[in-house]
Scaffold this motif. Structure first.
Motif, PDB file in Angstrom:
ATOM      1  N   MET A   1      12.542  -0.157  10.017  1.00 13.46           N
ATOM      2  CA  MET A   1      12.692  -0.783   8.702  1.00 13.46           C
ATOM      3  C   MET A   1      14.038  -1.477   8.587  1.00 13.46           C
ATOM      4  SD  MET A   1      11.071   1.927   5.974  1.00 13.46           S
ATOM      5  CE  MET A   1      11.650   0.869   4.639  1.00 13.46           C
ATOM      6  N   THR A   2      14.068  -2.541   7.759  1.00 13.28           N
ATOM      7  CA  THR A   2      15.311  -3.260   7.498  1.00 13.28           C
ATOM      8  C   THR A   2      15.707  -3.077   6.045  1.00 13.28           C
ATOM      9  OG1 THR A   2      14.146  -5.302   6.910  1.00 13.28           O
ATOM     10  CG2 THR A   2      14.690  -4.984   9.237  1.00 13.28           C
ATOM     11  N   ARG A   3      16.929  -3.494   5.732  1.00 13.15           N
ATOM     12  CA  ARG A   3      17.454  -3.271   4.385  1.00 13.15           C
ATOM     13  C   ARG A   3      16.640  -3.973   3.315  1.00 13.15           C
ATOM     14  NH1 ARG A   3      23.814  -3.769   3.428  1.00 13.15           N
ATOM     15  NH2 ARG A   3      23.634  -1.922   4.749  1.00 13.15           N
ATOM     16  N   ASP A   4      16.029  -5.102   3.659  1.00 14.15           N
ATOM     17  CA  ASP A   4      15.286  -5.846   2.642  1.00 14.15           C
ATOM     18  C   ASP A   4      13.790  -5.512   2.640  1.00 14.15           C
ATOM     19  OD1 ASP A   4      14.674  -7.103   5.027  1.00 14.15           O
ATOM     20  OD2 ASP A   4      14.542  -9.087   4.133  1.00 14.15           O
ATOM     21  N   ASP A   5      13.404  -4.466   3.360  1.00 14.36           N
ATOM     22  CA  ASP A   5      11.999  -4.067   3.323  1.00 14.36           C
ATOM     23  C   ASP A   5      11.629  -3.561   1.936  1.00 14.36           C
ATOM     24  OD1 ASP A   5      11.218  -4.691   5.890  1.00 14.36           O
ATOM     25  OD2 ASP A   5      11.779  -2.745   6.720  1.00 14.36           O
ATOM     26  N   TYR A   6      10.438  -3.893   1.520  1.00 15.15           N
ATOM     27  CA  TYR A   6       9.910  -3.551   0.196  1.00 15.15           C
ATOM     28  C   TYR A   6       8.650  -2.729   0.436  1.00 15.15           C
ATOM     29  CZ  TYR A   6       7.741  -4.643  -4.418  1.00 15.15           C
ATOM     30  OH  TYR A   6       7.152  -4.601  -5.654  1.00 15.15           O
ATOM     31  N   LEU A   7       8.601  -1.524  -0.114  1.00 15.95           N
ATOM     32  CA  LEU A   7       7.501  -0.608   0.166  1.00 15.95           C
ATOM     33  C   LEU A   7       6.453  -0.652  -0.944  1.00 15.95           C
ATOM     34  CD1 LEU A   7       9.493   2.484   1.483  1.00 15.95           C
ATOM     35  CD2 LEU A   7       8.459   0.614   2.793  1.00 15.95           C
ATOM     36  N   VAL A   8       5.207  -0.786  -0.523  1.00 11.57           N
ATOM     37  CA  VAL A   8       4.073  -0.774  -1.449  1.00 11.57           C
ATOM     38  C   VAL A   8       3.193   0.416  -1.060  1.00 11.57           C
ATOM     39  CG1 VAL A   8       2.066  -2.033  -2.306  1.00 11.57           C
ATOM     40  CG2 VAL A   8       4.162  -3.271  -1.729  1.00 11.57           C
ATOM     41  N   PRO A   9       3.275   1.526  -1.818  1.00 16.65           N
ATOM     42  CA  PRO A   9       2.505   2.714  -1.449  1.00 16.65           C
ATOM     43  C   PRO A   9       1.165   2.792  -2.174  1.00 16.65           C
ATOM     44  CG  PRO A   9       4.125   3.288  -3.106  1.00 16.65           C
ATOM     45  CD  PRO A   9       4.252   1.812  -2.871  1.00 16.65           C
ATOM     46  N   GLY A  10       0.197   3.419  -1.519  1.00 16.71           N
ATOM     47  CA  GLY A  10      -1.097   3.638  -2.136  1.00 16.71           C
ATOM     48  C   GLY A  10      -2.110   2.571  -1.762  1.00 16.71           C
ATOM     49  N   GLU A  11      -3.336   2.997  -1.507  1.00 15.61           N
ATOM     50  CA  GLU A  11      -4.352   2.069  -1.030  1.00 15.61           C
ATOM     51  C   GLU A  11      -4.639   0.954  -2.019  1.00 15.61           C
ATOM     52  OE1 GLU A  11      -9.046   2.526  -0.178  1.00 15.61           O
ATOM     53  OE2 GLU A  11      -7.765   3.722   1.146  1.00 15.61           O
ATOM     54  N   ARG A  12      -4.771   1.297  -3.294  1.00 13.60           N
ATOM     55  CA  ARG A  12      -5.109   0.269  -4.285  1.00 13.60           C
ATOM     56  C   ARG A  12      -3.997  -0.763  -4.403  1.00 13.60           C
ATOM     57  NH1 ARG A  12      -7.454   1.905 -10.090  1.00 13.60           N
ATOM     58  NH2 ARG A  12      -9.059   2.660  -8.661  1.00 13.60           N
ATOM     59  N   ALA A  13      -2.748  -0.298  -4.423  1.00 11.72           N
ATOM     60  CA  ALA A  13      -1.624  -1.224  -4.528  1.00 11.72           C
ATOM     61  C   ALA A  13      -1.553  -2.136  -3.302  1.00 11.72           C
ATOM     62  CB  ALA A  13      -0.312  -0.459  -4.698  1.00 11.72           C
ATOM     63  N   VAL A  14      -1.810  -1.588  -2.124  1.00  8.48           N
ATOM     64  CA  VAL A  14      -1.764  -2.404  -0.909  1.00  8.48           C
ATOM     65  C   VAL A  14      -2.900  -3.431  -0.909  1.00  8.48           C
ATOM     66  CG1 VAL A  14      -1.955  -2.360   1.599  1.00  8.48           C
ATOM     67  CG2 VAL A  14      -0.566  -0.642   0.431  1.00  8.48           C
ATOM     68  N   VAL A  15      -4.060  -3.037  -1.389  1.00  7.37           N
ATOM     69  CA  VAL A  15      -5.168  -4.002  -1.485  1.00  7.37           C
ATOM     70  C   VAL A  15      -4.782  -5.157  -2.407  1.00  7.37           C
ATOM     71  CG1 VAL A  15      -7.501  -4.338  -2.417  1.00  7.37           C
ATOM     72  CG2 VAL A  15      -7.026  -2.412  -0.892  1.00  7.37           C
ATOM     73  N   GLU A  16      -4.135  -4.870  -3.534  1.00  3.57           N
ATOM     74  CA  GLU A  16      -3.708  -5.945  -4.443  1.00  3.57           C
ATOM     75  C   GLU A  16      -2.671  -6.841  -3.784  1.00  3.57           C
ATOM     76  OE1 GLU A  16      -5.129  -6.809  -7.137  1.00  3.57           O
ATOM     77  OE2 GLU A  16      -6.470  -5.090  -7.163  1.00  3.57           O
ATOM     78  N   LEU A  17      -1.798  -6.253  -2.988  1.00  3.63           N
ATOM     79  CA  LEU A  17      -0.827  -7.063  -2.242  1.00  3.63           C
ATOM     80  C   LEU A  17      -1.547  -7.971  -1.256  1.00  3.63           C
ATOM     81  CD1 LEU A  17       2.066  -7.765  -1.333  1.00  3.63           C
ATOM     82  CD2 LEU A  17       1.962  -5.764   0.189  1.00  3.63           C
TER      83      LEU A  17
END
Length: 259
Positions: free
Chosen positions: A1-17
């Motif tokens: 991971m890098t400092r500017d990584d942005y985490l999107v947790p959860g299946e539903r949230a990742v699907v929306e991404l």
């Protein structure tokens, strides 16, 4: 991971991404079985790594990820003027949501989710004494943070004044002493509208309250005095998003209570 990584947790949230901004995805980690739904939405080139629980735990709390986390580039930073100059789909109000000091990430996420669901054009709030967009906020929003323009401002009162200069009317939500929300909606509300929600336990600050053209209260029928801010957001947006237009002449501002 890098400092500017942005985490999107959860299946539903990742699907929306994946549905809204797949170009932001750098990598997806998924426990066995969770990758099936993700592959339905992932365009070619998006890396979905089926991994062990330890691999996810090295990135984020497993309780938050619940089997899936995306490592992505952060969403773009929106400017308030962009939100004000935007337009709503035909037949809908140009409605923005402003938040005054909400500190619980679950509440912020739930508010953003309701705002996106009911067709708001964006959400803005002050940086000071407010929660920022964290992985908990993203998960609580069910991925709405990845689809809705979000903006943090330096001073909320000045931001509301800027909105009014751009032709918006501002309605603040208060637990008591406001006009009946249903009556306001039935009378009709302006098509360019900012809905302001107060913080947990304290509501709207004085400067924010004084910046509002209207104050609205959700009428209750039970013994509980008021709703949680995220529940109040859903009720308010559901009510106002279906309200008809109003003539400005009859939309007389409601004076704040001095008591």
């Amino acid at each position: 991971m890098t400092r500017d990584d942005y985490l999107v947790p959860g299946e539903r949230a990742v699907v929306e991404l994946l549905r809204g901004a797949p170009n932001r995805v750098r990598r997806i980690l998924a426990l066995p079985g969770h990758e099936l739904e993700l592959r339905r939405h992932a365009p070619p080139g998006v890396a979905i790594d089926v991994c062990t629980p330890d691999a996810i735990a090295a990135v984020i709390s497993p309780e938050l990820a619940r089997g899936v986390v995306a490592i992505a580039r952060p969403p773009r930073a929106w400017d308030l003027q962009e939100l004000l100059e935007g337009s709503a789909p035909e037949g809908r109000k140009h409605l923005l949501v402003a938040i005054d000091g909400v500190q619980d990430p679950h509440n912020l996420g739930a508010i953003v989710r309701s705002a996106e669901f009911f067709g708001a054009s964006g959400v803005f709030w002050a940086r000071d004494r407010s929660v920022a967009v964290t992985p908990t906020v993203v998960r609580a929003s069910a991925g709405a943070t990845e689809r809705l323009p979000l903006c943090q401002v330096t001073n909320l009162a000045r931001a509301l004044a800027q909105a009014k200069d751009a032709g918006f009317w501002v309605v603040g939500t208060v637990a008591e002493d406001g006009a009946d929300l249903r009556r306001l909606a039935a009378d009709g509300m302006p098509d360019a509208l900012v809905v302001v929600l107060g913080s947990e336990g304290h509501g709207l600050r004085r400067l924010t309250r004084d910046s509002c053209d209207f104050l609205a209260t959700i009428p209750g029928a039970g013994g509980v005095a008021s709703l949680n801010v995220s529940a109040a957001a859903a009720v308010t947006l559901a009510t106002l998003c279906t309200a008809g237009p109003a003539e400005v002449a009859k939309a007389a501002p409601i004076e704040p209570d001095d008591g």
